[in-house]
Design a protein around this motif. Sequence first.
Motif, PDB file in Angstrom:
ATOM      1  N   ASP A 120       0.835  -1.208   0.000  1.00  0.00           N
ATOM      2  CA  ASP A 120       0.000   0.000   0.000  1.00  0.00           C
ATOM      3  C   ASP A 120       0.866   1.252   0.000  1.00  0.00           C
ATOM      4  O   ASP A 120       0.377   2.350   0.190  1.00  0.00           O
ATOM      5  CB  ASP A 120      -0.976   0.006   1.171  1.00  0.00           C
ATOM      6  N   HIS A 121       2.187   1.053  -0.204  1.00  0.00           N
ATOM      7  CA  HIS A 121       3.149   2.136  -0.382  1.00  0.00           C
ATOM      8  C   HIS A 121       3.242   3.044   0.831  1.00  0.00           C
ATOM      9  O   HIS A 121       3.468   4.250   0.715  1.00  0.00           O
ATOM     10  CB  HIS A 121       2.846   2.897  -1.674  1.00  0.00           C
ATOM     11  N   GLY A 122       3.083   2.441   2.001  1.00  0.00           N
ATOM     12  CA  GLY A 122       3.314   3.127   3.253  1.00  0.00           C
ATOM     13  C   GLY A 122       4.782   3.045   3.636  1.00  0.00           C
ATOM     14  O   GLY A 122       5.645   2.708   2.807  1.00  0.00           O
ATOM     15  N   PRO A 123       5.122   3.335   4.911  1.00  0.00           N
ATOM     16  CA  PRO A 123       6.513   3.280   5.365  1.00  0.00           C
ATOM     17  C   PRO A 123       7.136   1.911   5.086  1.00  0.00           C
ATOM     18  O   PRO A 123       6.521   0.872   5.326  1.00  0.00           O
ATOM     19  CB  PRO A 123       6.397   3.542   6.866  1.00  0.00           C
ATOM     20  N   GLY A 124       8.356   1.942   4.557  1.00  0.00           N
ATOM     21  CA  GLY A 124       9.061   0.712   4.245  1.00  0.00           C
ATOM     22  C   GLY A 124       8.752   0.154   2.870  1.00  0.00           C
ATOM     23  O   GLY A 124       9.389  -0.804   2.426  1.00  0.00           O
ATOM     24  N   GLN A 125       7.770   0.747   2.174  1.00  0.00           N
ATOM     25  CA  GLN A 125       7.386   0.241   0.853  1.00  0.00           C
ATOM     26  C   GLN A 125       7.680   1.238  -0.267  1.00  0.00           C
ATOM     27  O   GLN A 125       7.953   0.830  -1.391  1.00  0.00           O
ATOM     28  CB  GLN A 125       5.898  -0.111   0.854  1.00  0.00           C
ATOM     29  N   GLY A 126       7.610   2.501   0.058  1.00  0.00           N
ATOM     30  CA  GLY A 126       7.967   3.527  -0.920  1.00  0.00           C
ATOM     31  C   GLY A 126       6.941   3.721  -2.009  1.00  0.00           C
ATOM     32  O   GLY A 126       5.925   3.035  -2.076  1.00  0.00           O
ATOM     33  N   ARG A 127       7.220   4.673  -2.878  1.00  0.00           N
ATOM     34  CA  ARG A 127       6.305   4.968  -3.979  1.00  0.00           C
ATOM     35  C   ARG A 127       6.357   3.852  -5.025  1.00  0.00           C
ATOM     36  O   ARG A 127       7.294   3.051  -5.057  1.00  0.00           O
ATOM     37  CB  ARG A 127       6.639   6.331  -4.595  1.00  0.00           C
ATOM     38  N   ARG A 128       5.357   3.815  -5.864  1.00  0.00           N
ATOM     39  CA  ARG A 128       5.196   2.692  -6.792  1.00  0.00           C
ATOM     40  C   ARG A 128       6.373   2.549  -7.755  1.00  0.00           C
ATOM     41  O   ARG A 128       6.757   1.434  -8.111  1.00  0.00           O
ATOM     42  CB  ARG A 128       3.893   2.872  -7.565  1.00  0.00           C
ATOM     43  N   ALA A 129       6.968   3.635  -8.180  1.00  0.00           N
ATOM     44  CA  ALA A 129       8.069   3.564  -9.153  1.00  0.00           C
ATOM     45  C   ALA A 129       9.258   2.767  -8.620  1.00  0.00           C
ATOM     46  O   ALA A 129       9.983   2.143  -9.391  1.00  0.00           O
ATOM     47  CB  ALA A 129       8.519   4.973  -9.531  1.00  0.00           C
ATOM     48  N   LEU A 130       9.430   2.758  -7.309  1.00  0.00           N
ATOM     49  CA  LEU A 130      10.575   2.055  -6.724  1.00  0.00           C
ATOM     50  C   LEU A 130      10.521   0.558  -6.995  1.00  0.00           C
ATOM     51  O   LEU A 130      11.561  -0.096  -7.104  1.00  0.00           O
ATOM     52  CB  LEU A 130      10.638   2.291  -5.213  1.00  0.00           C
ATOM     53  N   THR A 131       9.326   0.000  -7.082  1.00  0.00           N
ATOM     54  CA  THR A 131       9.200  -1.443  -7.265  1.00  0.00           C
ATOM     55  C   THR A 131       8.927  -1.824  -8.712  1.00  0.00           C
ATOM     56  O   THR A 131       8.637  -2.990  -8.998  1.00  0.00           O
ATOM     57  CB  THR A 131       8.070  -1.992  -6.378  1.00  0.00           C
ATOM     58  N   LEU A 132       9.013  -0.870  -9.625  1.00  0.00           N
ATOM     59  CA  LEU A 132       8.776  -1.156 -11.032  1.00  0.00           C
ATOM     60  C   LEU A 132      10.042  -1.099 -11.877  1.00  0.00           C
ATOM     61  O   LEU A 132      10.149  -1.813 -12.877  1.00  0.00           O
ATOM     62  CB  LEU A 132       7.745  -0.179 -11.610  1.00  0.00           C
ATOM     63  N   LEU A 133      11.003  -0.269 -11.505  1.00  0.00           N
ATOM     64  CA  LEU A 133      12.154  -0.043 -12.373  1.00  0.00           C
ATOM     65  C   LEU A 133      13.384  -0.892 -12.056  1.00  0.00           C
ATOM     66  O   LEU A 133      14.002  -1.413 -12.984  1.00  0.00           O
ATOM     67  CB  LEU A 133      12.508   1.446 -12.370  1.00  0.00           C
ATOM     68  N   PRO A 134      13.806  -1.066 -10.801  1.00  0.00           N
ATOM     69  CA  PRO A 134      14.953  -1.953 -10.545  1.00  0.00           C
ATOM     70  C   PRO A 134      14.656  -3.385 -10.990  1.00  0.00           C
ATOM     71  O   PRO A 134      13.508  -3.837 -10.987  1.00  0.00           O
ATOM     72  CB  PRO A 134      15.135  -1.859  -9.026  1.00  0.00           C
ATOM     73  N   ASP A 135      15.698  -4.118 -11.341  1.00  0.00           N
ATOM     74  CA  ASP A 135      15.524  -5.460 -11.919  1.00  0.00           C
ATOM     75  C   ASP A 135      15.155  -6.513 -10.876  1.00  0.00           C
ATOM     76  O   ASP A 135      14.569  -7.537 -11.229  1.00  0.00           O
ATOM     77  CB  ASP A 135      16.828  -5.876 -12.619  1.00  0.00           C
ATOM     78  N   GLN A 136      15.494  -6.273  -9.612  1.00  0.00           N
ATOM     79  CA  GLN A 136      15.219  -7.240  -8.552  1.00  0.00           C
ATOM     80  C   GLN A 136      14.416  -6.577  -7.438  1.00  0.00           C
ATOM     81  O   GLN A 136      14.754  -5.499  -6.974  1.00  0.00           O
ATOM     82  CB  GLN A 136      16.525  -7.803  -7.974  1.00  0.00           C
ATOM     83  N   HIS A 137      13.343  -7.228  -7.020  1.00  0.00           N
ATOM     84  CA  HIS A 137      12.526  -6.745  -5.903  1.00  0.00           C
ATOM     85  C   HIS A 137      12.603  -7.775  -4.789  1.00  0.00           C
ATOM     86  O   HIS A 137      12.265  -8.946  -4.988  1.00  0.00           O
ATOM     87  CB  HIS A 137      11.076  -6.566  -6.362  1.00  0.00           C
ATOM     88  N   ILE A 138      13.055  -7.343  -3.622  1.00  0.00           N
ATOM     89  CA  ILE A 138      13.124  -8.205  -2.446  1.00  0.00           C
ATOM     90  C   ILE A 138      12.048  -7.757  -1.470  1.00  0.00           C
ATOM     91  O   ILE A 138      12.077  -6.635  -0.975  1.00  0.00           O
ATOM     92  CB  ILE A 138      14.511  -8.142  -1.781  1.00  0.00           C
ATOM     93  N   CYS A 139      11.076  -8.628  -1.214  1.00  0.00           N
ATOM     94  CA  CYS A 139       9.974  -8.336  -0.300  1.00  0.00           C
ATOM     95  C   CYS A 139      10.226  -9.033   1.031  1.00  0.00           C
ATOM     96  O   CYS A 139      10.497 -10.245   1.059  1.00  0.00           O
ATOM     97  CB  CYS A 139       8.646  -8.840  -0.861  1.00  0.00           C
ATOM     98  N   VAL A 140      10.101  -8.297   2.105  1.00  0.00           N
ATOM     99  CA  VAL A 140      10.221  -8.872   3.439  1.00  0.00           C
ATOM    100  C   VAL A 140       8.815  -8.986   4.026  1.00  0.00           C
ATOM    101  O   VAL A 140       8.121  -7.980   4.189  1.00  0.00           O
ATOM    102  CB  VAL A 140      11.133  -8.026   4.343  1.00  0.00           C
ATOM    103  N   VAL A 141       8.407 -10.217   4.325  1.00  0.00           N
ATOM    104  CA  VAL A 141       7.037 -10.511   4.742  1.00  0.00           C
ATOM    105  C   VAL A 141       7.053 -11.125   6.138  1.00  0.00           C
ATOM    106  O   VAL A 141       7.760 -12.108   6.368  1.00  0.00           O
ATOM    107  CB  VAL A 141       6.368 -11.502   3.764  1.00  0.00           C
TER     108      VAL A 141
END
Length: 211
Positions: free
Chosen positions: A134-155
Amino acid sequence: MSGRETVLSALRTALQDVPGSESPDDVPVPHGRRADHAGPDIVGLFTERAAEYRATVVRVPAAGAAAAVGRALARTGARSVVLPPGLPEDLVSQGPWSRLEDVPPLTVDQLDAADAVITTIAAAIAVTGTVTLDHGPGQGRRALTLLPDQHICVVRASQIAPDVPEALSRLDPYRPLTLVSGPSATSDIELDRVEGVHGPRVLDIVVIEDA
């Protein structure tokens, strides 16, 4: 009568006996579904389904989260990693990668040149192997998770809901929501699967077990 007028007329007919003072929240919605069809091992089901979407999933205790993130970065040879505001600092270990803070906001070119991004999530869905931001703290704006080649999610394990309705009940519908099921992929051209066209080519999920 146009299609638009037909639809609006049907809506007016359906709503003509509804009091003007009534709001949608006043009337419970009969879902007509099972309360839970995920089974007893919700975390296990989530990791299995996420892996089916070609995500790399690991389960670790809280003390091992930073090491797991470091291994994910090392596996792809990442040299730069984007860190959104509010990301817990103890999730990022030291390594041969530079840290890119998104304050002030990084440019599109900087994000495109970054190798990876690390985020937390808002909720996850076991039956679909989906993570939701939901792009709250720790998640950032949507562009951050669209452009870098690797996304690491901590769940966190406690963030995993058994099914879609339960997950949606935990989310704020007024926030921007991004649902991610595996790395970005498409088969639009001659049914050949291509990854990384619409977002990260690599998705790593680190599941922190509850104490």
